[in-house]
Design an enzyme around this catalytic site. Structure first.
Site, PDB file in Angstrom:
ATOM      1  CG  HIS A 175      -2.029   1.044   1.040  1.00 37.48           C
ATOM      2  ND1 HIS A 175      -1.795   2.373   1.341  1.00 37.48           N
ATOM      3  CD2 HIS A 175      -3.289   0.961   0.590  1.00 37.48           C
ATOM      4  CE1 HIS A 175      -2.895   3.059   1.072  1.00 37.48           C
ATOM      5  NE2 HIS A 175      -3.819   2.233   0.621  1.00 37.48           N
ATOM      6  CD  GLU A 205      -2.892   5.449  -1.260  1.00 33.22           C
ATOM      7  OE1 GLU A 205      -2.848   5.869  -0.107  1.00 33.22           O
ATOM      8  OE2 GLU A 205      -3.925   4.975  -1.782  1.00 33.22           O
ATOM      9  CG  HIS A 237      -5.148   0.061  -3.327  1.00 31.56           C
ATOM     10  ND1 HIS A 237      -5.118   1.267  -3.974  1.00 31.56           N
ATOM     11  CD2 HIS A 237      -5.386   0.340  -2.022  1.00 31.56           C
ATOM     12  CE1 HIS A 237      -5.308   2.240  -3.102  1.00 31.56           C
ATOM     13  NE2 HIS A 237      -5.489   1.701  -1.903  1.00 31.56           N
TER      14      HIS A 237
HETATM   15 CO    CO Z   1      -5.612   2.812  -0.161  1.00 35.03          CO
END
Ligand code: CO
Length: 289
Positions: A175, A205, A237
């Protein structure tokens, strides 16, 4: 005669204190487990949660197991579909009200980032609640200590070694976060690369991103990239940012760069050995309630 009176006096004192102790003992302890995840709106992704629940119930057959999602957005989406899921504080408040006195909360997060830290604040706030929870403790996320990283790297290498060779690499999609704990991603890639230099870990991210990984793949003359999420579930995602057909998905970008791409849409919680790492953290907390 005097001695006899003293004896009686001592005896009555003793009975008094025993009665007092038993009156206090009437407050029974009642243990519970609360599993906390970010959540997912993808019903297909929830197989991962079902797998965790089954394994937790096997490990703690007599303990009630509850769930909470930290994501407000996901809870709102699910509520519209008639599925009410508690936030961690709602779940703990209900458990306290229902008479649970000792609660082991297990974080199903991957790294000790912002989500985990917020959960820690919530759990700590529920300690020594008058007429409610006496003790609430939080278990560590998947990757915390060196031993977790070692266990995870060994498992992944055992599982995926066959996929990699001189021309094929396995790229995990983590993530990523703006939180200081983002260092776990490049940190864990180090553990992976102790096993094979064909393992890579990028983030959606955080750091590193795909653009930092592509030159490394090219430097190794990799032809094929297998993508899989390094996340609890294969949710939004994984399905869109990783394996989607949009221009900005990792699959599309890598294909445009000339790589052959294959996707494994399986969340980490679908693997029993990964769930066992979380369960070991839960056991440590539960035994110390
Ligand atoms: Co997210």
């Amino acid at each position: 005669m005097r001695l006899f009176i003293v004896k009686i006096f001592i005896l009555s004192l003793l009975t008094m204190s025993i009665q007092e102790v038993s009156a206090h003992k009437k407050i029974e302890t009642n243990n519970g487990i609360l599993l906390v995840t970010f959540g997912t709106s993808y019903p297909e992704a929830r197989v991962a949660f079902a797998n965790i629940e089954k394994k937790v119930k096997d490990a703690f057959p007599d303990v009630e197991v509850r769930w909470a999602y930290t994501s407000k957005i996901i809870r709102r989406i699910l509520k519209k579909r008639g599925n009410n899921i508690d936030s961690p504080s709602e779940a703990l408040a209900k458990m306290g009200e229902e008479g649970f006195t000792h609660i082991a909360v297990q974080s199903l997060h991957v790294i000790p980032g912002e989500e985990f830290e917020n959960l820690k604040l919530t759990v700590n706030a529920f300690n020594k609640m008058p007429k409610g929870i006496q003790i609430a403790k939080l278990g560590n996320p998947l990757l915390f200590l060196d031993e977790d990283n070692q266990a995870m790297a060994s498992f992944l290498d055992g599982k995926f070694a066959d996929i990699t060779n001189s021309k094929s690499a396995l790229l995990f999609m983590g993530h990523g976060t703006h939180h200081a704990a983002n260092i776990y991603y490049p940190g864990f890639q180090y553990y992976l690369q102790q096993k094979s230099d064909k393992y890579f870990l990028g983030t959606v991210e955080g750091y590193p991103m795909l653009e930092q990984i592509i030159p490394q793949l090219k430097a190794q003359k990799i032809k094929k990239v297998v993508l899989t999420p390094f996340m609890t579930v294969a949710g939004d995602h994984a399905r869109n940012d990783m394996a989607g057909d949009e221009d900005d998905s990792w699959k599309t970008i890598l294909e445009k760069e000339g790589f052959e791409v294959e996707c494994i849409l399986k969340g980490m919680a679908e693997y029993d050995d990964v769930v066992n790492i979380w369960i070991n953290h839960l056991k440590k907390v539960y035994e110390n309630l």
